[in-house]
Every structure is written in C-alpha cells, then in structure tokens.
Design an enzyme around this catalytic site. Structure first.
Site, PDB file in Angstrom:
ATOM      1  N   ARG A 159      32.084  23.666  56.660  1.00  0.00           N
ATOM      2  CA  ARG A 159      31.795  22.525  56.247  1.00  0.00           C
ATOM      3  C   ARG A 159      32.507  21.619  55.333  1.00  0.00           C
ATOM      4  O   ARG A 159      32.698  20.585  55.465  1.00  0.00           O
ATOM      5  CB  ARG A 159      30.249  22.460  55.795  1.00  0.00           C
ATOM      6  CG  ARG A 159      29.358  22.942  56.736  1.00  0.00           C
ATOM      7  CD  ARG A 159      27.785  22.679  56.530  1.00  0.00           C
ATOM      8  NE  ARG A 159      26.837  23.295  57.631  1.00  0.00           N
ATOM      9  CZ  ARG A 159      25.717  22.477  57.738  1.00  0.00           C
ATOM     10  NH1 ARG A 159      25.192  21.757  56.728  1.00  0.00           N
ATOM     11  NH2 ARG A 159      25.097  22.954  58.819  1.00  0.00           N
ATOM     12  N   GLU A 181      24.686  18.149  54.339  1.00  0.00           N
ATOM     13  CA  GLU A 181      24.581  19.302  53.339  1.00  0.00           C
ATOM     14  C   GLU A 181      25.831  20.046  53.467  1.00  0.00           C
ATOM     15  O   GLU A 181      26.413  20.614  54.348  1.00  0.00           O
ATOM     16  CB  GLU A 181      23.381  19.961  53.729  1.00  0.00           C
ATOM     17  CG  GLU A 181      23.035  21.649  52.974  1.00  0.00           C
ATOM     18  CD  GLU A 181      22.426  22.574  53.735  1.00  0.00           C
ATOM     19  OE1 GLU A 181      22.547  23.707  53.332  1.00  0.00           O
ATOM     20  OE2 GLU A 181      21.644  22.117  54.592  1.00  0.00           O
ATOM     21  N   ARG A 204      27.717  23.612  62.758  1.00  0.00           N
ATOM     22  CA  ARG A 204      26.635  24.727  62.628  1.00  0.00           C
ATOM     23  C   ARG A 204      27.082  25.917  63.819  1.00  0.00           C
ATOM     24  O   ARG A 204      27.211  25.558  64.893  1.00  0.00           O
ATOM     25  CB  ARG A 204      25.422  23.751  63.230  1.00  0.00           C
ATOM     26  CG  ARG A 204      24.098  24.914  63.061  1.00  0.00           C
ATOM     27  CD  ARG A 204      22.788  24.252  63.497  1.00  0.00           C
ATOM     28  NE  ARG A 204      22.579  22.861  62.966  1.00  0.00           N
ATOM     29  CZ  ARG A 204      21.769  22.944  61.623  1.00  0.00           C
ATOM     30  NH1 ARG A 204      21.456  24.041  61.169  1.00  0.00           N
ATOM     31  NH2 ARG A 204      21.680  21.727  60.947  1.00  0.00           N
ATOM     32  N   ARG A 218      24.507  33.672  62.012  1.00  0.00           N
ATOM     33  CA  ARG A 218      22.972  33.253  62.025  1.00  0.00           C
ATOM     34  C   ARG A 218      22.828  32.872  63.719  1.00  0.00           C
ATOM     35  O   ARG A 218      23.834  32.095  64.369  1.00  0.00           O
ATOM     36  CB  ARG A 218      22.734  31.765  61.389  1.00  0.00           C
ATOM     37  CG  ARG A 218      22.957  32.236  59.769  1.00  0.00           C
ATOM     38  CD  ARG A 218      22.432  30.975  59.153  1.00  0.00           C
ATOM     39  NE  ARG A 218      22.708  31.256  57.600  1.00  0.00           N
ATOM     40  CZ  ARG A 218      22.644  30.348  56.551  1.00  0.00           C
ATOM     41  NH1 ARG A 218      22.229  29.045  56.792  1.00  0.00           N
ATOM     42  NH2 ARG A 218      22.923  30.696  55.277  1.00  0.00           N
ATOM     43  N   SER A 232      23.518  24.530  49.095  1.00  0.00           N
ATOM     44  CA  SER A 232      22.140  24.552  48.790  1.00  0.00           C
ATOM     45  C   SER A 232      21.951  25.601  47.572  1.00  0.00           C
ATOM     46  O   SER A 232      22.477  26.634  47.818  1.00  0.00           O
ATOM     47  CB  SER A 232      21.245  24.911  50.088  1.00  0.00           C
ATOM     48  OG  SER A 232      19.875  24.914  49.739  1.00  0.00           O
TER      49      SER A 232
END
Length: 424
Positions: free
Chosen positions: A388, A346, A274, A259, A349
């Site tokens: 994560r 988070e 991230r 990403r 999801s």
C-alpha cells in the site's frame, strides 16, 4: 480472552462494553456456566473428601472387627460417581472457555461508539496532498509500465495476486528496508525474522482463531500461513513469565503475509490494494498495563514518522466500536492520501489489546518485589504495509509522462536513483 472473575464482579460493565460493540448481553449465560463449573468442582472436592473419610472408617471398622459392608458400598458408589462429576466439569469448563474465546475485546472508554468506518473519529491530519498540472492517475494505470504485472500474477495464481518486477520491485524492496531501518535505528525496535507458518495455538493466541479461520490459509499438515507477523511476534512470549525489567519488548519484522480475504468479496479487486499475498513491516510491543496507553501513542507515532519521512499526506483516525478488530481495545488507523482515487486509504492500523491476547497466550510478568504475576499488555501496528505504501508513492510522486519521482529518503536504497522511468 476475558477474565471470568471480572465478569463475575462486573456483569453490568461487561454487558455495557458488549453493547458498545453492538452485541447482545452475555454475562448471564457465561455466569450460569461458571456457576455450574464451580458447583461441580465443589462437588468433586466434597465427594473425594467423603471417599477418604469412608475409606478410613472401613479400616477402623475392620480393626474393631465390625462389618464394613455398608461403608464399602458407599465407597463404591462414590468411586463410580467421581468420573461422571469430573467429565461434566471438564465439559462445562470447555463450553465456558469456548464461549469466552468467541467474544471480542471490550473497547476502552475513549473509543467512539459507531456502526462502521463512517463513524470513525478524525484525530489529526498531516501533510499537504500534491497538486498536479495534469489529471492524476490511479496506480493500476501507472504501475504496469513500472513492473506491476497484474496479468502474470493472475495467470500464475488467480485474482488478487501480482507479479512485481523491474522498477516496481526495486521500489518495493527499498520501502521495506527503509521502514525496518527507521524502526530499528530511530525508534528502538529489535528486528526479527519469525516463522510465517504457525500452529493453531499461535493463531488462537492473537485472536485469529477460532472465529476468523476462513480469512486465513491453512496447510495440509494443519499449520497456518500468517495473516500478519503480529501472530509470530506476539506469540514469542506465550506461556512465559517475564521479569518486569525485561519490559518493554519492542519487535519488528518484514514478512510475507497471507489472507484469503473471505470477508471482502468484491472490494478492491483491481490493482495492488488488497492482495492474498503481500509484505508488511509489523511492530509489536509487550508492556506493563500502566504503560500501554503511552505505548499506543508511541507506536502510532513511529508509523506516522515513516509517512512524514516519505512526504506523504495522511490522517489519523480513531476507529469506532463497529470498525475495530476482534482483539483490539482501541485502534488508530493511518490513512494516506491517494491522488488517483482522490481519497484517503488505510495504510497502517495500530492497536492496543490490553491483556486480551495475553490471557489467550498465558503471557505474564512478575512485578518487582511481588510474588504474584500479572498479565502483560500487547500492542501491534503496521509500520507500514509495503504494498500500500508502494501504491501511495506511485500515485503521489507520479509525473505527467508516467515516470515516478523517488522520495529523497529512498534514493540511497536505489543507488541514488531519482526517477523511475516507465518501460516503453
């Protein structure tokens, strides 16, 4: 993709769904394009029918030895008009498709209305955050001694890249394998190894294109590096008509994901939260419409089971309309407790997309005993984001001396190792 027939029959409901997402009404503009497109289709049919009729009349006139000049002139005029009608119909149809493709999915009725993450609703919390006899550190303070090499990653590739080695690399591998084993062995998912390079139509199918092109990386030959294996797994049934007995389909994969994080400038620039490149275990389900709500609960429960087995405290949040993704009709986020940050972050999801992605992919099924077909419902979720989860394990199992205890479920993947020692 939205169904123009639904908008035609329920314009107020469509606009109400957009309003819940904080968007302006669109039904009037869409229906104007739809009306013009249908008028052009009708005009083309009428024109073709008249051309056929006049062509027959020319033959009859010649048989009677009548002068067909006027009729021939009309046929020529009709023949000249038809390409213009066809071109305009295609242009209007393309404009309608483009407009529909840029509109996010409508939220389900139980999704809370809100502007951002502050308006998300707590569903439940599980587990007890650890209490330390020392001041808890963040992962980027503990990680380098275990093999999270931020400096080498930045040297090789720039910011938001990490070179993972040693104990951290072993823990990372163990986490990914544990997640796959749990999902395939305990929850009935079929493991897959999908491509990480896909065509534009695959990215369009799951909603990454055209709106979010800047958030992904594209190769020089026009392919895209997947931002999540949801793209590959979900598109595996694109342009197919499945038999009802084939459903549900449940797939899982551990892949690298990429990403550009164009929309997150300045967020989580430190550490391993991230990254531009990361690994994630993805879950994808393809189901009939009547099964999608139950499947959403099931999928989220599978991700929660992994967190439970790892002994990590977490909470489930139902995302509000302003924090929900483009293709989602309802999303649950799982947020894990990070002692170093003293906050929940988070880690998974899980979304139901109803038939939104299926329409973009033209993925359907034939109900038993019926001749017609219906669009499938698609769901996707993280089970989990490996990086994560690595961060969560490091922070929750940290020791005063910088070592990290290995959760019991991961010890078999590490040859029975119970403690990751920092390098001196």
């Amino acid at each position: 993709m939205h169904d123009i027939r639904f908008i035609r029959e329920n314009p107020e409901a469509f606009d109400a769904g957009l309003a819940k997402r904080g968007l302006a009404p669109r039904s009037a503009d869409l229906l104007a394009l739809d009306e013009r497109r249908r008028a052009l289709i009708t005009e083309a049919q009428v024109t073709q029918a008249r051309r056929n009729e006049v062509s027959k009349a020319i033959g009859a006139a010649r048989a009677r030895r009548d002068d067909p000049t006027d009729l021939m002139a009309e046929v020529a005029e009709l023949k000249e008009r038809m390409p213009a009608i066809d071109a305009e119909e295609k242009a209007v149809g393309a404009a309608l498709t483009e407009a529909l493709a840029a509109i996010p999915n409508l939220p389900l009725a139980d999704v809370p209305k809100g502007a951002d993450e502050e308006d998300n609703a707590l569903v439940h919390a599980r587990g007890t955050p650890p209490v330390f006899a020392f001041e808890a550190k963040e992962h980027d303070a503990i990680g380098p001694a275990l093999g999270l090499d931020f400096e080498t990653g930045a040297l090789l590739s720039g910011t938001r890249f990490t070179f993972v080695r040693g104990a951290a690399a072993r823990l990372h591998r163990a986490l990914g394998q544990f997640m796959l084993d749990t999902l395939t062995r305990d929850h009935g998912y079929e493991e897959a190894v999908p491509p990480v390079l896909v065509r534009s139509e695959a990215m369009f199918g799951t909603g990454q294109l055209p709106k979010f092109a800047e958030d992904s990386f594209q190769t020089t030959d026009g392919r895209w590096l997947i931002p999540t294996s949801e793209v590959s797994l979900t598109n595996s049934i694109r342009e197919q008509i499945l038999r009802q007995e084939e459903l549900p389909i449940r797939l899982t994969a551990l892949t690298a994901c990429f990403r550009s994080e164009a929309g997150s400038a300045g967020r989580d620039t430190r550490g391993y939260i991230r990254q531009h490149q990361f690994e994630k275990v993805e879950m994808v389900s393809i189901v009939t419409p009547d099964a999608s709500d139950a499947e959403h609960e099931r999928m989220t429960g599978c991700a929660e089971d992994i967190l439970d087995k790892l002994g990590l405290a977490f909470r489930r949040m139902k995302l509000c309309t302003g924090d929900m993704g483009f293709s989602a009709a309802r999303t649950y986020d799982l947020e894990v407790w990070l002692p170093g940050q003293a906050r929940y972050r988070e880690i998974s999801s899980c979304s139901t997309c109803t038939d939104f992605q299926a329409r973009r992919m033209n993925a359907r099924y034939r109900p038993e005993g019926e001749k017609g077909t219906r669009f499938v419902h698609t769901l996707n979720g993280s089970g989990l984001a490996v990086g994560r989860t690595l961060v969560a394990v490091i922070e929750n199992y940290q020791q005063a001396d910088g070592a990290v205890a290995v959760p019991a479920v991961l010890q078999p993947y590490l040859g029975g190792l119970t403690l990751l020692e920092p390098r001196t």
